[in-house]
Write an enzyme that holds these catalytic residues in place. Structure first.
Site, PDB file in Angstrom:
ATOM      1  N   PHE A 136       0.903  -1.248   0.264  1.00  0.00           N
ATOM      2  CA  PHE A 136      -0.120  -0.123   0.103  1.00  0.00           C
ATOM      3  C   PHE A 136       0.875   1.333  -0.143  1.00  0.00           C
ATOM      4  O   PHE A 136       1.945   1.353   0.752  1.00  0.00           O
ATOM      5  CB  PHE A 136      -0.715  -0.076   1.052  1.00  0.00           C
ATOM      6  CG  PHE A 136      -1.672   1.205   1.350  1.00  0.00           C
ATOM      7  CD1 PHE A 136      -2.980   1.142   0.562  1.00  0.00           C
ATOM      8  CD2 PHE A 136      -1.522   2.465   1.997  1.00  0.00           C
ATOM      9  CE1 PHE A 136      -3.674   2.269   0.408  1.00  0.00           C
ATOM     10  CE2 PHE A 136      -2.225   3.542   1.948  1.00  0.00           C
ATOM     11  CZ  PHE A 136      -3.570   3.533   1.088  1.00  0.00           C
ATOM     12  N   ASP A 222       9.251   2.552   1.665  1.00  0.00           N
ATOM     13  CA  ASP A 222       8.058   3.452   1.985  1.00  0.00           C
ATOM     14  C   ASP A 222       8.064   3.298   3.528  1.00  0.00           C
ATOM     15  O   ASP A 222       7.575   2.154   4.045  1.00  0.00           O
ATOM     16  CB  ASP A 222       6.891   2.958   1.212  1.00  0.00           C
ATOM     17  CG  ASP A 222       5.668   3.678   1.858  1.00  0.00           C
ATOM     18  OD1 ASP A 222       5.711   4.215   2.943  1.00  0.00           O
ATOM     19  OD2 ASP A 222       4.522   3.487   0.975  1.00  0.00           O
ATOM     20  N   LYS A 251       3.166   9.845   8.343  1.00  0.00           N
ATOM     21  CA  LYS A 251       2.410   9.361   9.501  1.00  0.00           C
ATOM     22  C   LYS A 251       3.006   9.762  11.058  1.00  0.00           C
ATOM     23  O   LYS A 251       2.549  11.000  11.322  1.00  0.00           O
ATOM     24  CB  LYS A 251       2.058   7.917   9.771  1.00  0.00           C
ATOM     25  CG  LYS A 251       1.004   7.490   8.429  1.00  0.00           C
ATOM     26  CD  LYS A 251       0.434   6.210   8.753  1.00  0.00           C
ATOM     27  CE  LYS A 251      -0.631   5.916   8.195  1.00  0.00           C
ATOM     28  NZ  LYS A 251      -0.470   5.144   6.588  1.00  0.00           N
TER      29      LYS A 251
HETATM   30  C1  LIG Z   1      -0.840   5.334   5.422  1.00  0.00           C
HETATM   31  C2  LIG Z   1       0.292   4.916   4.084  1.00  0.00           C
HETATM   32  C3  LIG Z   1       0.390   5.717   3.160  1.00  0.00           C
HETATM   33  C4  LIG Z   1      -0.414   6.961   2.576  1.00  0.00           C
HETATM   34  O1  LIG Z   1      -0.163   8.064   3.602  1.00  0.00           O
HETATM   35  P1  LIG Z   1      -1.450   9.387   3.583  1.00  0.00           P
HETATM   36  O2  LIG Z   1      -0.551  10.226   4.505  1.00  0.00           O
HETATM   37  O3  LIG Z   1      -2.701   8.760   3.742  1.00  0.00           O
HETATM   38  O4  LIG Z   1      -1.324   9.840   2.136  1.00  0.00           O
HETATM   39  C5  LIG Z   1       1.451   5.294   2.097  1.00  0.00           C
HETATM   40  N1  LIG Z   1       2.227   4.399   2.385  1.00  0.00           N
HETATM   41  C6  LIG Z   1       2.124   3.455   3.371  1.00  0.00           C
HETATM   42  C7  LIG Z   1       3.031   2.420   3.745  1.00  0.00           C
HETATM   43  C8  LIG Z   1       1.008   3.917   4.440  1.00  0.00           C
HETATM   44  O5  LIG Z   1       0.898   3.092   5.385  1.00  0.00           O
END
Ligand SMILES: *Cc1c(COP(=O)(O)O)cnc(C)c1O
Length: 387
Positions: A136, A222, A251
């Site tokens: 994701f 990521d 986050k």
């Molecule tokens: C939450 C998340 C995103 C997206 O972050 P947003 O701040 O909602 O755009 C991207 N990559 C990972 C691994 C995530 O957990």
């Protein structure tokens, strides 16, 4: 509550399936709804409020900055942005930082840099990024295309080209996909968060890192969810003994204010130049001051404490009645339950504990500084709900 629910439904785009709770206030790892019911928060606003609600030190840093400047744009230097970039580089060995406002925006920056690097170093046909199945990476068109879960793609075609998905933990498949598609980068989450809190194996991550280094393919990690102390190291890649070429994070970095960051290593520090990328709000001084406060407190002692609390949760829940498996690292934990995860979350909520789901798992992302007695109380409730 019913009023709020009805007005929300009428006026707020119906993109979220909300829990039937309206939170009014919170302090530390405790939150209160409109009836004064107390909850222990094991979700942290999806891994965002790293030191809980209204943490005094964090709040002081935010208020101090609010008293100076709330925004300047990137046309001017501001101290919090510069200090935060320096802190991030010193703590990671990375060389430069770009600031945005969210995880998806950080990943967009990472994707743009990887493409430009491929074009400059290998040729314009080297634009493909290999990502993993069940990953994701966000909700924008680019990060949706990167996300290796078809059901997110269905209604939003056409998505940007240049992404291929390979099975996680299958090194040969990643190598083959990268070579056949002339990849500029491989992009991974060390622990697939939204995918169900599934850690990649060390052998796989090390194998991808070596392959990338040998073939001048960028290793992009990521760390939007796994970063900033969440897994018991400052960044999750540090658990795997690899050094990425680009890292994205967001986050938990600013403890509850919007901030995303892209960290560039030696290979990529000069890839994006003036005019290549930007963000009006990016590097906002209030968010950066908040992040400086948070990061300065994620020290060795705190990380050791995160690992200790993690071990406690694993010990309590592994093999408990109704628990099939416990996955994850640090305070990013997935619990595979016999009952449907949503039912367990609902029972927890009724008994004053807020938790999350991820795929078929109950997901726990408590504040990094949750007091041990509060954690123990909440885990007892989770354990009961699983049985
Ligand atoms: C939450 C998340 C995103 C997206 O972050 P947003 O701040 O909602 O755009 C991207 N990559 C990972 C691994 C995530 O957990």
């Amino acid at each position: 509550m019913n009023d709020l629910k009805a007005i929300d439904k009428q006026y707020v785009a119906n993109t979220y399936a909300r829990f039937p709770v309206a939170l009014l206030s919170g302090k530390g790892s405790l939150a209160y709804d409109e009836n004064g019911k107390e909850y222990v928060d094991l979700g942290s606003g999806i891994g965002v409020t790293s030191f809980g609600f209204g943490d005094d030190e964090w709040k002081a840093a935010v208020v101090e900055q609010l008293g100076k400047l709330q925004h300047t744009s990137n046309l001017y230097y501001t101290e919090p942005c510069v200090k935060l970039a320096e802190m991030l580089c010193e703590r990671t060995g990375m060389k430069k930082v770009f600031f945005g406002n969210s995880g998806a925006e950080a990943n967009e920056g990472m994707i743009k840099a990887a493409r430009k690097y491929g074009a400059e170093h290998k040729g314009p046909e080297y634009y493909t990024i290999v990502t993993l199945e069940n990953s994701f990476h966000g909700r924008t068109l680019g990060t949706l295309a990167a996300t290796g879960q078809e059901h997110y793609h269905e209604l939003f075609q056409p998505l940007p080209a240049g992404f291929v998905h390979a099975p996680a933990n299958d090194l040969d498949a990643v190598k083959k996909a990268a070579i056949e598609n002339k990849a500029c980068a491989v992009m991974i989450e060390c622990i697939q968060g939204e995918g169900g809190v599934v850690p990649l194996t060390e052998e796989f991550v090390k194998g991808v890192a070596s392959f990338c280094a040998e073939n001048d393919v960028l290793l992009c990690v990521d760390e939007v969810q796994t970063g900033n102390g969440r897994t018991g190291q400052l960044y999750a890649y540090m658990n795997y003994g690899v050094q990425p070429d680009i890292v994205s994070t967001a986050k938990g970095i600013a403890g509850g204010l919007p901030l995303g960051a892209v960290l560039f290593g030696e290979k990529t520090e000069f890839t994006l130049g003036a005019g290549d990328h930007g963000s009006t709000f990016g590097g906002n001084p209030v968010s950066c001051a908040a992040a400086c406060s948070i990061l300065s407190r994620i020290d060795d002692a705190l990380l050791a404490d995160v690992r200790k609390k993690s071990a406690y949760i694993f010990a309590e829940l592994s093999g408990a009645p109704g628990v099939e498996a416990v996955t994850g690292m640090g305070l990013m934990i997935g619990v595979k339950t016999v009952k449907p995860a949503a039912d367990v979350v609902k029972a927890c909520m009724e008994n004053g504990v807020l938790c999350l789901t991820a795929k078929d798992k109950v997901r726990l992302l408590p504040a990094l500084n949750i007091p041990m007695d509060v954690l123990a109380r909440a885990i007892a409730v989770v354990k009961d709900a699983c049985a």
